[in-house]
Motif scaffolding. Structure first.
Motif, PDB file in Angstrom:
ATOM      1  N   GLN A   1      -0.087  12.831 -15.516  1.00 45.90           N
ATOM      2  CA  GLN A   1       1.087  12.081 -15.976  1.00 45.90           C
ATOM      3  C   GLN A   1       2.291  12.353 -15.083  1.00 45.90           C
ATOM      4  OE1 GLN A   1       1.192   9.814 -18.195  1.00 45.90           O
ATOM      5  NE2 GLN A   1       3.353   9.531 -18.707  1.00 45.90           N
ATOM      6  N   LYS A   2       2.484  13.619 -14.698  1.00 48.52           N
ATOM      7  CA  LYS A   2       3.615  13.974 -13.834  1.00 48.52           C
ATOM      8  C   LYS A   2       3.483  13.313 -12.456  1.00 48.52           C
ATOM      9  CE  LYS A   2       4.370  18.494 -15.999  1.00 48.52           C
ATOM     10  NZ  LYS A   2       4.273  19.973 -15.798  1.00 48.52           N
ATOM     11  N   ILE A   3       2.274  13.252 -11.929  1.00 51.12           N
ATOM     12  CA  ILE A   3       2.061  12.678 -10.600  1.00 51.12           C
ATOM     13  C   ILE A   3       2.407  11.199 -10.571  1.00 51.12           C
ATOM     14  CG2 ILE A   3       0.250  11.991  -8.962  1.00 51.12           C
ATOM     15  CD1 ILE A   3      -1.051  14.714  -9.451  1.00 51.12           C
ATOM     16  N   ILE A   4       1.904  10.427 -11.535  1.00 49.28           N
ATOM     17  CA  ILE A   4       2.159   8.989 -11.478  1.00 49.28           C
ATOM     18  C   ILE A   4       3.630   8.675 -11.750  1.00 49.28           C
ATOM     19  CG2 ILE A   4      -0.221   8.361 -11.998  1.00 49.28           C
ATOM     20  CD1 ILE A   4       0.610   7.729 -14.826  1.00 49.28           C
ATOM     21  N   MET A   5       4.313   9.499 -12.546  1.00 48.79           N
ATOM     22  CA  MET A   5       5.748   9.295 -12.764  1.00 48.79           C
ATOM     23  C   MET A   5       6.536   9.640 -11.500  1.00 48.79           C
ATOM     24  SD  MET A   5       5.956   8.051 -15.754  1.00 48.79           S
ATOM     25  CE  MET A   5       7.732   8.105 -15.975  1.00 48.79           C
TER      26      MET A   5
ATOM     27  N   ASN B   1       1.940  -1.462  -9.885  1.00 49.95           N
ATOM     28  CA  ASN B   1       3.305  -1.957  -9.716  1.00 49.95           C
ATOM     29  C   ASN B   1       4.136  -1.119  -8.746  1.00 49.95           C
ATOM     30  OD1 ASN B   1       3.179  -4.159 -11.632  1.00 49.95           O
ATOM     31  ND2 ASN B   1       3.117  -2.608 -13.245  1.00 49.95           N
ATOM     32  N   LEU B   2       3.482  -0.314  -7.915  1.00 47.32           N
ATOM     33  CA  LEU B   2       4.222   0.568  -7.012  1.00 47.32           C
ATOM     34  C   LEU B   2       4.422  -0.031  -5.623  1.00 47.32           C
ATOM     35  CD1 LEU B   2       2.801   4.106  -7.905  1.00 47.32           C
ATOM     36  CD2 LEU B   2       4.924   3.025  -8.673  1.00 47.32           C
ATOM     37  N   GLY B   3       4.061  -1.288  -5.426  1.00 46.27           N
ATOM     38  CA  GLY B   3       4.324  -1.948  -4.148  1.00 46.27           C
ATOM     39  C   GLY B   3       3.411  -1.525  -3.026  1.00 46.27           C
ATOM     40  N   ALA B   4       2.200  -1.071  -3.350  1.00 47.35           N
ATOM     41  CA  ALA B   4       1.236  -0.647  -2.324  1.00 47.35           C
ATOM     42  C   ALA B   4      -0.145  -1.136  -2.730  1.00 47.35           C
ATOM     43  CB  ALA B   4       1.223   0.878  -2.192  1.00 47.35           C
ATOM     44  N   ASN B   5      -1.047  -1.196  -1.747  1.00 47.18           N
ATOM     45  CA  ASN B   5      -2.445  -1.401  -2.106  1.00 47.18           C
ATOM     46  C   ASN B   5      -2.899  -0.214  -2.956  1.00 47.18           C
ATOM     47  OD1 ASN B   5      -3.040  -3.837  -0.590  1.00 47.18           O
ATOM     48  ND2 ASN B   5      -2.944  -2.574   1.254  1.00 47.18           N
ATOM     49  N   LEU B   6      -3.599  -0.504  -4.026  1.00 43.18           N
ATOM     50  CA  LEU B   6      -4.147   0.552  -4.870  1.00 43.18           C
ATOM     51  C   LEU B   6      -5.662   0.532  -4.728  1.00 43.18           C
ATOM     52  CD1 LEU B   6      -3.887   2.743  -7.047  1.00 43.18           C
ATOM     53  CD2 LEU B   6      -3.934   0.915  -8.765  1.00 43.18           C
ATOM     54  N   ILE B   7      -6.229   1.682  -4.378  1.00 45.85           N
ATOM     55  CA  ILE B   7      -7.683   1.772  -4.178  1.00 45.85           C
ATOM     56  C   ILE B   7      -8.226   2.908  -5.036  1.00 45.85           C
ATOM     57  CG2 ILE B   7      -9.564   2.097  -2.531  1.00 45.85           C
ATOM     58  CD1 ILE B   7      -6.103   1.317  -1.183  1.00 45.85           C
ATOM     59  N   TRP B   8      -9.159   2.580  -5.929  1.00 47.62           N
ATOM     60  CA  TRP B   8      -9.857   3.571  -6.736  1.00 47.62           C
ATOM     61  C   TRP B   8     -11.268   3.712  -6.169  1.00 47.62           C
ATOM     62  CZ3 TRP B   8      -7.970   5.440 -11.710  1.00 47.62           C
ATOM     63  CH2 TRP B   8      -6.734   4.919 -12.072  1.00 47.62           C
TER      64      TRP B   8
ATOM     65  N   GLU C   1       9.312   7.568  -9.080  1.00 45.12           N
ATOM     66  CA  GLU C   1      10.678   8.064  -8.903  1.00 45.12           C
ATOM     67  C   GLU C   1      11.008   8.413  -7.455  1.00 45.12           C
ATOM     68  OE1 GLU C   1      10.762  11.359 -11.536  1.00 45.12           O
ATOM     69  OE2 GLU C   1      10.619  10.133 -13.357  1.00 45.12           O
ATOM     70  N   LYS C   2      10.031   8.938  -6.688  1.00 49.26           N
ATOM     71  CA  LYS C   2      10.338   9.483  -5.364  1.00 49.26           C
ATOM     72  C   LYS C   2       9.614   8.800  -4.206  1.00 49.26           C
ATOM     73  CE  LYS C   2      11.288  14.168  -7.085  1.00 49.26           C
ATOM     74  NZ  LYS C   2      10.933  15.604  -6.941  1.00 49.26           N
ATOM     75  N   TYR C   3       8.487   8.153  -4.471  1.00 46.81           N
ATOM     76  CA  TYR C   3       7.651   7.706  -3.356  1.00 46.81           C
ATOM     77  C   TYR C   3       7.355   6.211  -3.371  1.00 46.81           C
ATOM     78  CZ  TYR C   3       6.994  12.706  -2.802  1.00 46.81           C
ATOM     79  OH  TYR C   3       7.218  14.041  -2.627  1.00 46.81           O
ATOM     80  N   ARG C   4       7.986   5.483  -4.236  1.00 40.38           N
ATOM     81  CA  ARG C   4       7.779   4.048  -4.270  1.00 40.38           C
ATOM     82  C   ARG C   4       8.187   3.432  -2.939  1.00 40.38           C
ATOM     83  NH1 ARG C   4       7.339   0.094  -8.244  1.00 40.38           N
ATOM     84  NH2 ARG C   4       8.026  -1.963  -7.563  1.00 40.38           N
TER      85      ARG C   4
END
Length: 222
Positions: free
Chosen positions: A70-74, A134-141, A78-81
């Motif tokens: 939870q802390k990582i995705i928040m 919604n972080l403005g990047a490609n998301l890859i799982w 806040e800092k890396y978007r």
């Protein structure tokens, strides 16, 4: 209500899920992603990325996973978007197990997750996917592969391969992805992704008309 013309739509950022058995090259595929990449390493397989200048790695705790995730995705919001072109979660199969293990260790059933813990995990995984999209990047799982014997409506049976994700949320997770690719190795050793579904393989590609691609060509700049 904001109305957007379909002519104006683009897929500069998209959501991918790639899956296959351990050792097939899912993590190695990250080397070819264009731009700068952040890897959230859950299963500790990022050693294969050693020496790559455009890749940063965050090691997700596999013991205190519930709170740390939870802390990582928040913190990403806040800092890396906007600082990364690609955000990789490696991998969702292990993330599920770590979340459940952590919840079970805090419960009253000698470390065994309760039914409620499974529900907590399911909601956290799906909500995390929605959030990260919604972080403005490609998301890859990435995910490991599993299989079963599937019977269709006509009674025909198939050995079906699909990502190892909790079945109660699998359709939800895969439905939120633009691309689902199964990694395979050809007889000559070349690796690539299947991007088109068959009776025996779950895959899809909603970005273009490719039915498959080389390992190095999963994400292409538009």
């Amino acid at each position: 209500m904001q109305i957007v013309s379909a002519k104006e739509l683009s897929h500069n950022q998209a959501t991918y899920l790639i899956y296959g058995p351990p050792g097939m090259g899912k993590t190695s595929s990250i080397k070819s992603f264009p731009g700068k990449t952040l890897v959230l390493d859950v299963d500790r397989t990022t050693k294969v990325l050693k020496g790559e200048e455009n890749i940063d790695i965050v090691y997700v705790s596999n013991t205190d996973t519930w709170d740390e995730w939870q802390k990582i995705i928040m913190e990403l919001e806040e800092k890396y978007r906007g600082k990364y072109n690609n955000i990789v979660v490696d991998n969702i199969s292990e993330l599920e197990r770590c979340l459940l293990s952590d919840l079970g260790s805090k419960g009253k059933n000698k470390g065994v997750p309760s039914q409620g813990d499974y529900q907590y995990m399911q909601f956290r995984i799906v909500n995390s996917l929605r959030y990260l999209k919604n972080l403005g990047a490609n998301l890859i799982w990435t995910a490991w592969e599993t299989d079963d014997l599937f019977t269709d409506s006509s009674g025909h049976q198939y050995n079906r391969s699909y990502p190892q994700i909790n079945k109660k949320i699998m359709n939800n997770v895969l439905g939120l992805c633009d691309v689902v690719g199964r990694i395979l190795i050809k007889e000559d050793g070349e690796r690539g992704f299947v991007l088109s579904a068959t009776n025996s393989t779950y895959a899809k590609n909603q970005l273009d008309d490719r039915k498959g691609c080389k390992q190095s060509e999963l994400i292409i700049n538009k």
